[in-house]
Motif scaffolding. Structure first.
Motif, mmCIF file in Angstrom:
data_model
loop_
_atom_site.group_PDB
_atom_site.id
_atom_site.type_symbol
_atom_site.label_atom_id
_atom_site.label_comp_id
_atom_site.label_asym_id
_atom_site.label_seq_id
_atom_site.Cartn_x
_atom_site.Cartn_y
_atom_site.Cartn_z
ATOM 1 N N THR A 187 0.828 -1.200 0.000
ATOM 2 C CA THR A 187 0.000 0.000 0.000
ATOM 3 C C THR A 187 0.863 1.251 0.000
ATOM 4 O O THR A 187 0.544 2.250 -0.666
ATOM 5 C CB THR A 187 -0.942 0.006 1.212
ATOM 6 N N ASP A 188 1.969 1.226 0.743
ATOM 7 C CA ASP A 188 2.906 2.364 0.734
ATOM 8 C C ASP A 188 3.387 2.644 -0.689
ATOM 9 O O ASP A 188 3.432 3.805 -1.131
ATOM 10 C CB ASP A 188 4.118 2.069 1.619
ATOM 11 N N VAL A 189 3.759 1.570 -1.402
ATOM 12 C CA VAL A 189 4.226 1.713 -2.777
ATOM 13 C C VAL A 189 3.119 2.287 -3.648
ATOM 14 O O VAL A 189 3.346 3.204 -4.458
ATOM 15 C CB VAL A 189 4.704 0.357 -3.332
ATOM 16 N N GLU A 190 1.905 1.773 -3.490
ATOM 17 C CA GLU A 190 0.792 2.232 -4.318
ATOM 18 C C GLU A 190 0.546 3.727 -4.146
ATOM 19 O O GLU A 190 0.422 4.473 -5.123
ATOM 20 C CB GLU A 190 -0.477 1.450 -3.980
ATOM 21 N N VAL A 191 0.494 4.178 -2.909
ATOM 22 C CA VAL A 191 0.211 5.589 -2.645
ATOM 23 C C VAL A 191 1.327 6.475 -3.187
ATOM 24 O O VAL A 191 1.071 7.505 -3.829
ATOM 25 C CB VAL A 191 0.004 5.815 -1.134
ATOM 26 N N GLU A 192 2.574 6.086 -2.946
ATOM 27 C CA GLU A 192 3.694 6.911 -3.407
ATOM 28 C C GLU A 192 3.796 6.908 -4.925
ATOM 29 O O GLU A 192 4.064 7.950 -5.547
ATOM 30 C CB GLU A 192 5.002 6.424 -2.792
ATOM 31 N N ALA A 193 3.574 5.748 -5.546
ATOM 32 C CA ALA A 193 3.667 5.663 -7.007
ATOM 33 C C ALA A 193 2.596 6.519 -7.669
ATOM 34 O O ALA A 193 2.861 7.210 -8.666
ATOM 35 C CB ALA A 193 3.536 4.210 -7.460
ATOM 36 N N MET A 194 1.374 6.500 -7.134
ATOM 37 C CA MET A 194 0.309 7.322 -7.711
ATOM 38 C C MET A 194 0.628 8.802 -7.593
ATOM 39 O O MET A 194 0.309 9.596 -8.488
ATOM 40 C CB MET A 194 -1.029 6.993 -7.052
ATOM 41 N N ALA A 195 1.266 9.185 -6.488
ATOM 42 C CA ALA A 195 1.633 10.591 -6.306
ATOM 43 C C ALA A 195 2.713 11.022 -7.293
ATOM 44 O O ALA A 195 2.760 12.188 -7.709
ATOM 45 C CB ALA A 195 2.118 10.820 -4.874
ATOM 46 N N MET A 196 3.574 10.084 -7.696
ATOM 47 C CA MET A 196 4.669 10.400 -8.598
ATOM 48 C C MET A 196 4.291 10.281 -10.071
ATOM 49 O O MET A 196 4.904 10.941 -10.920
ATOM 50 C CB MET A 196 5.849 9.458 -8.330
ATOM 51 N N ALA A 197 3.332 9.442 -10.397
ATOM 52 C CA ALA A 197 3.028 9.136 -11.797
ATOM 53 C C ALA A 197 2.534 10.371 -12.555
ATOM 54 O O ALA A 197 1.705 11.128 -12.043
ATOM 55 C CB ALA A 197 1.980 8.032 -11.864
ATOM 56 N N PRO A 198 3.017 10.567 -13.789
ATOM 57 C CA PRO A 198 2.607 11.739 -14.581
ATOM 58 C C PRO A 198 1.336 11.499 -15.389
ATOM 59 O O PRO A 198 1.052 12.245 -16.323
ATOM 60 C CB PRO A 198 3.815 11.942 -15.498
ATOM 61 N N ILE A 199 0.601 10.451 -15.068
ATOM 62 C CA ILE A 199 -0.641 10.123 -15.770
ATOM 63 C C ILE A 199 -1.766 10.046 -14.744
ATOM 64 O O ILE A 199 -1.508 9.944 -13.544
ATOM 65 C CB ILE A 199 -0.507 8.792 -16.547
ATOM 66 N N PRO A 200 -3.029 10.102 -15.171
ATOM 67 C CA PRO A 200 -4.142 10.106 -14.208
ATOM 68 C C PRO A 200 -4.184 8.824 -13.367
ATOM 69 O O PRO A 200 -3.983 7.716 -13.874
ATOM 70 C CB PRO A 200 -5.385 10.220 -15.098
ATOM 71 N N THR A 201 -4.447 9.002 -12.079
ATOM 72 C CA THR A 201 -4.584 7.889 -11.138
ATOM 73 C C THR A 201 -5.769 8.183 -10.217
ATOM 74 O O THR A 201 -6.228 9.324 -10.146
ATOM 75 C CB THR A 201 -3.308 7.712 -10.289
ATOM 76 N N PRO A 202 -6.272 7.195 -9.493
ATOM 77 C CA PRO A 202 -7.390 7.454 -8.582
ATOM 78 C C PRO A 202 -6.991 8.406 -7.456
ATOM 79 O O PRO A 202 -5.852 8.418 -6.992
ATOM 80 C CB PRO A 202 -7.714 6.058 -8.022
ATOM 81 N N GLU A 203 -7.953 9.189 -7.008
ATOM 82 C CA GLU A 203 -7.737 10.073 -5.868
ATOM 83 C C GLU A 203 -7.762 9.266 -4.574
ATOM 84 O O GLU A 203 -8.655 8.434 -4.364
ATOM 85 C CB GLU A 203 -8.828 11.133 -5.810
ATOM 86 N N VAL A 204 -6.760 9.485 -3.722
ATOM 87 C CA VAL A 204 -6.741 8.850 -2.405
ATOM 88 C C VAL A 204 -7.680 9.631 -1.487
ATOM 89 O O VAL A 204 -7.443 10.808 -1.211
ATOM 90 C CB VAL A 204 -5.319 8.808 -1.819
ATOM 91 N N LEU A 205 -8.739 8.980 -1.016
ATOM 92 C CA LEU A 205 -9.713 9.642 -0.150
ATOM 93 C C LEU A 205 -9.284 9.596 1.309
ATOM 94 O O LEU A 205 -9.372 10.592 2.018
ATOM 95 C CB LEU A 205 -11.083 8.981 -0.317
ATOM 96 N N TRP A 206 -8.839 8.432 1.750
ATOM 97 C CA TRP A 206 -8.301 8.288 3.097
ATOM 98 C C TRP A 206 -7.596 6.951 3.205
ATOM 99 O O TRP A 206 -7.746 6.079 2.353
ATOM 100 C CB TRP A 206 -9.386 8.422 4.181
ATOM 101 N N ARG A 207 -6.816 6.838 4.266
ATOM 102 C CA ARG A 207 -6.103 5.583 4.517
ATOM 103 C C ARG A 207 -6.066 5.311 6.008
ATOM 104 O O ARG A 207 -5.675 6.177 6.788
ATOM 105 C CB ARG A 207 -4.670 5.651 3.969
ATOM 106 N N LYS A 208 -6.511 4.146 6.380
ATOM 107 C CA LYS A 208 -6.427 3.688 7.763
ATOM 108 C C LYS A 208 -6.147 2.201 7.711
ATOM 109 O O LYS A 208 -7.023 1.413 7.358
ATOM 110 C CB LYS A 208 -7.723 3.982 8.527
ATOM 111 N N ALA A 209 -4.920 1.833 8.015
ATOM 112 C CA ALA A 209 -4.481 0.442 7.853
ATOM 113 C C ALA A 209 -5.479 -0.532 8.497
ATOM 114 O O ALA A 209 -5.960 -0.280 9.608
ATOM 115 C CB ALA A 209 -3.099 0.258 8.486
ATOM 116 N N PRO A 210 -5.799 -1.607 7.739
ATOM 117 C CA PRO A 210 -5.233 -2.039 6.454
ATOM 118 C C PRO A 210 -6.026 -1.590 5.227
ATOM 119 O O PRO A 210 -5.935 -2.222 4.177
ATOM 120 C CB PRO A 210 -5.312 -3.563 6.588
ATOM 121 N N VAL A 211 -6.823 -0.506 5.359
ATOM 122 C CA VAL A 211 -7.726 -0.105 4.280
ATOM 123 C C VAL A 211 -7.229 1.177 3.609
ATOM 124 O O VAL A 211 -6.837 2.130 4.278
ATOM 125 C CB VAL A 211 -9.158 0.116 4.819
#
Length: 248
Positions: free
Chosen positions: A35-59
């Motif tokens: 999940t850490d990788v997913e959130v960081e990768a989406m923030a870095m990617a130069p193409i459209p990705t889903p908006e992160v609404l919230w995160r509370k492990a493990p969700v």
């Protein structure tokens, strides 16, 4: 208590589950590093990705993307050639972006995994020996040094969304990292070889079709056991086993 939309189970196995509630996707993962990788990768990617609404492990809660997936493995894609070309162009933007700080799989690790999976497939009689050994030879072309690119790492057709001819976003970034650009192209077109030319047209130059075809064999060999052990059927029409047979 306000009414909520019907809950849809998008995918579920003993490592991860994804639920859809209205326009929100809830991703539950036993490994928070993914999940850490997913959130960081989406923030870095130069193409459209889903908006992160919230995160509370493990969700992890993500907003739904507009549009629909390019298709599904094992089913014909109804997306236009222009949409496939747009996917190729979006992938090129990703691959040309600065590298993420974490490494991807090493070539030696992939080769070792491939050897182990091929041995398991033959020893347990899961696939015919000829089918495995032939595709193992085809896969050799992918096992060569590559220049690392920012790769999605699991760019299945169902992970790329389009609205008409426009790409609206890419989901499921937990396998992102430094990797072989041609692996992403191969994963997207796995089982959809008829759209490879469209993707390459959008992607541009520096595409070795032999290596992409080698990755089709390699990826399919690697995932058969995982799919079987997690309740999926890689022998469904148009899926991984058919991809391997098509290489003969």
């Amino acid at each position: 208590m306000a009414d909520v939309a019907e809950i849809e189970v998008v995918v579920a196995h003993n490592e991860r589950a994804t639920l859809r509630v209205g326009d929100v996707f809830l991703k539950i993962d036993t490994d928070q590093k993914r999940t850490d990788v997913e959130v960081e990768a989406m923030a870095m990617a130069p193409i459209p990705t889903p908006e992160v609404l919230w995160r509370k492990a493990p969700v992890l809660a993500l907003a739904a993307l507009p549009g629909t997936a390019l298709g599904r493995l094992g089913e014909p894609s109804t997306a236009s050639p222009a949409a496939w070309a747009a996917a190729g162009a979006a992938i090129r933007m990703l691959h040309d972006a600065p590298l993420p700080p974490w490494p991807g799989q090493r070539l030696e690790e992939i080769a070792s995994r491939l050897d182990g999976e091929c041995e398991w497939l033959i020893t347990n009689g899961v696939l015919p020996t000829e089918l495995v050994t032939h595709n193992r030879r085809v896969a050799e072309a992918a096992l060569r040094p590559w220049t690392p690119a920012f790769t999605h790492g699991d760019l299945q057709i169902a992970h790329v969304f389009a609205d008409g001819d426009e790409i609206t976003g890419v989901i499921d970034w937990s396998e992102a990292g430094q990797g072989d650009a041609l692996y992403d192209l191969a994963t997207l077109t796995l089982g959809h070889e008829d759209h490879l030319d469209d993707v390459v047209a959008g992607y541009g130059s520096d595409v070795d079709l032999e290596v992409i075809r080698a990755w089709w064999s390699l990826r399919s060999l690697l995932v058969v056991r995982w799919l079987v052990e997690h309740g999926f059927d890689p022998s469904s029409p148009g899926c991984e086993v058919d991809v391997l047979r098509s290489r003969l």
